[in-house]
Design a protein around this motif. Sequence first.
Motif, short mmCIF file in Angstrom:
data_model
loop_
_atom_site.label_atom_id
_atom_site.label_comp_id
_atom_site.label_asym_id
_atom_site.label_seq_id
_atom_site.Cartn_x
_atom_site.Cartn_y
_atom_site.Cartn_z
N MET A 24 -3.14 43.74 -5.95
CA MET A 24 -3.74 43.86 -4.62
C MET A 24 -4.40 45.22 -4.44
O MET A 24 -3.82 46.24 -4.82
CB MET A 24 -2.65 43.68 -3.55
CG MET A 24 -3.21 43.19 -2.25
SD MET A 24 -1.93 43.07 -0.99
CE MET A 24 -1.42 44.74 -0.77
N LYS A 25 -5.58 45.22 -3.88
CA LYS A 25 -6.28 46.50 -3.69
C LYS A 25 -5.72 47.25 -2.49
O LYS A 25 -5.35 46.64 -1.49
CB LYS A 25 -7.77 46.26 -3.50
CG LYS A 25 -8.47 45.87 -4.77
CD LYS A 25 -9.95 45.93 -4.59
CE LYS A 25 -10.65 45.36 -5.81
NZ LYS A 25 -12.06 45.25 -5.64
N GLN A 26 -5.68 48.57 -2.65
CA GLN A 26 -5.12 49.39 -1.57
C GLN A 26 -5.88 50.72 -1.54
O GLN A 26 -6.13 51.34 -2.57
CB GLN A 26 -3.63 49.63 -1.89
CG GLN A 26 -2.89 50.41 -0.85
CD GLN A 26 -1.59 51.00 -1.44
OE1 GLN A 26 -1.16 50.63 -2.54
NE2 GLN A 26 -1.00 51.93 -0.72
N GLN A 27 -6.24 51.15 -0.34
CA GLN A 27 -6.95 52.42 -0.19
C GLN A 27 -5.91 53.54 -0.06
O GLN A 27 -4.91 53.38 0.64
CB GLN A 27 -7.82 52.36 1.08
CG GLN A 27 -8.84 53.46 1.21
CD GLN A 27 -9.99 53.33 0.21
OE1 GLN A 27 -10.18 52.26 -0.38
NE2 GLN A 27 -10.73 54.41 -0.01
N GLY A 50 -5.48 49.51 -7.59
CA GLY A 50 -5.44 48.07 -7.86
C GLY A 50 -6.79 47.50 -8.28
O GLY A 50 -6.89 46.30 -8.55
N SER A 51 -7.82 48.34 -8.36
CA SER A 51 -9.13 47.85 -8.81
C SER A 51 -9.18 47.94 -10.34
O SER A 51 -8.45 48.73 -10.94
CB SER A 51 -10.25 48.69 -8.20
OG SER A 51 -10.03 50.05 -8.52
N LYS A 52 -10.05 47.11 -10.95
CA LYS A 52 -10.12 47.07 -12.41
C LYS A 52 -10.58 48.43 -12.95
O LYS A 52 -9.97 48.99 -13.85
CB LYS A 52 -11.08 45.96 -12.83
CG LYS A 52 -10.93 45.56 -14.26
CD LYS A 52 -11.45 44.15 -14.48
CE LYS A 52 -11.43 43.81 -15.96
NZ LYS A 52 -12.70 44.05 -16.63
N SER A 91 -19.99 52.30 -14.53
CA SER A 91 -18.76 51.99 -13.82
C SER A 91 -17.53 51.95 -14.70
O SER A 91 -16.45 51.63 -14.25
CB SER A 91 -18.91 50.68 -13.07
OG SER A 91 -19.09 49.68 -14.04
N LYS A 92 -17.72 52.26 -16.00
CA LYS A 92 -16.51 52.31 -16.81
C LYS A 92 -16.58 53.43 -17.84
O LYS A 92 -17.67 53.83 -18.27
CB LYS A 92 -16.21 50.96 -17.44
CG LYS A 92 -17.13 50.48 -18.50
CD LYS A 92 -16.54 49.16 -18.99
CE LYS A 92 -17.13 48.47 -20.12
NZ LYS A 92 -17.87 48.78 -21.14
N ARG A 137 -2.94 55.09 -10.45
CA ARG A 137 -3.51 53.87 -11.05
C ARG A 137 -2.65 53.37 -12.21
O ARG A 137 -2.57 52.18 -12.46
CB ARG A 137 -4.91 54.17 -11.61
CG ARG A 137 -6.02 53.93 -10.64
CD ARG A 137 -7.36 54.32 -11.23
NE ARG A 137 -7.80 53.49 -12.35
CZ ARG A 137 -8.29 52.25 -12.24
NH1 ARG A 137 -8.40 51.70 -11.05
NH2 ARG A 137 -8.68 51.57 -13.31
N ALA A 138 -2.02 54.35 -12.90
CA ALA A 138 -1.22 53.97 -14.07
C ALA A 138 0.21 53.60 -13.68
O ALA A 138 1.04 53.37 -14.55
CB ALA A 138 -1.20 55.13 -15.05
#
Length: 373
Positions: free
Chosen positions: A1-4, A27-29, A161-162, A353-354
């Motif tokens: 789930m994405k979270q700010q 939670g973003s790729k 973007s990566k 993120r990790a």
Amino acid sequence: MKQQVTILSIESSCDETGAAVLTGTLGSKSPQFKLLSNVVKSQIPLHKKMGGVVPEVAARAHVQNILPVTQKALTDARVSLNPQPKTRKPFIDLIAVTTGPGLIASLIVGTEFAKGLALGTEKKMVAVNHMEGHLYSPFGEEFPISNSQFLNKSKAKNSKSKIEFPLISLVVSGGHTMLVLMKSEREYTVIGSTVDDAAGEAFDKVAKLLKLPYPGGPVISTLAEKGRPSIKFPRPMLNTKNYDFSFSGLKTAVLYYLQSLHPLPPTRYPTRDIARSFEEAVVDVLVTKTLRAAQEHKARTVTLAGGVAANSRLRKTLQAKCQMLNITCLIAPPKLCTDNAGMIAIAAYFKLRAGYKPKNYSSLKADSTWELQ
Ligand code: KG4
Ligand code: ZN
């Protein structure tokens, strides 16, 4: 789930007091973040008189600076510390702080200040290693990376973007010189470091020999612009099989060269040529070993960070060599090279993120010897 998530970060490991605010998506790729502010109060004018950082003086200055610097970081970011129901202004979720390595009294000021903020506002904390801050700084002030941050633009079009791994990072500061292999965003190993002086330390010590002011790096770099690389200084450990560095012999070579000029008075020294020749020797060793590591590990990206990464000859040389080898070169923007809290917020974001679990204030402690593995 994405979270700010919005992070306030504090940095006080050496002689710069810093605070920054970053907002990002968890939670973003791929990474998504933006630095909203990055305030640094430099103590250089204070330490210049003494020819280097005086730890006691640095700690006292941090005490004076840390509140106004933090206040400014929040104001610049237009973010408040706590929710403001009336204005619905964005607010801070987490507090990140550099807890090591560095000068212990300086680290204690930032760490305990951040812990106090966390206690008073009931927020969780992220403990960040200063070198990890430098390591993540080439990912820049905003991610996805804007075109201008990619130095070889041909690669920028399809890599915005990566980040492409494996990646080799050269981190060069006043206290450390490290080559780091990153297999992914969070998996990294230090594959080489200095066996004696750090690259920045060598710049500072050679500047002292040349009777130039502290910090030596920027002064030598400016003088080198107008000098010729006419003196053949050694390239220590250039051809060793490992990825370690050594700079103290190079500093001694400069000392012997100066002694050989006797009885010439210092005012008649070919200072610009010495600066240029010394700078070329340092850049040659750093770039050659970085690219050797990149080729051996089939790196798709090379990054450069730390105070010495502000050196324009190093930036240009590494960029040009990477371009020849078709490797993406990502260099920390100048504002993120010398010590700052922005890079600490970026590292905190990548830790989250990790899967790093934010901690209670009571479990954080300044550790001057915390080394990256
Ligand atoms: O990363 P940093 O601000 O602090 C540490 O974590 O050590 O790095 C400071 C070092 C100093 O040794 C300074 O002389 C060097 O970075 N430095 C430079 C330049 N600007 C700063 N060295 C070479 N060229 C520069 N333009
Ligand atoms: Zn640093």
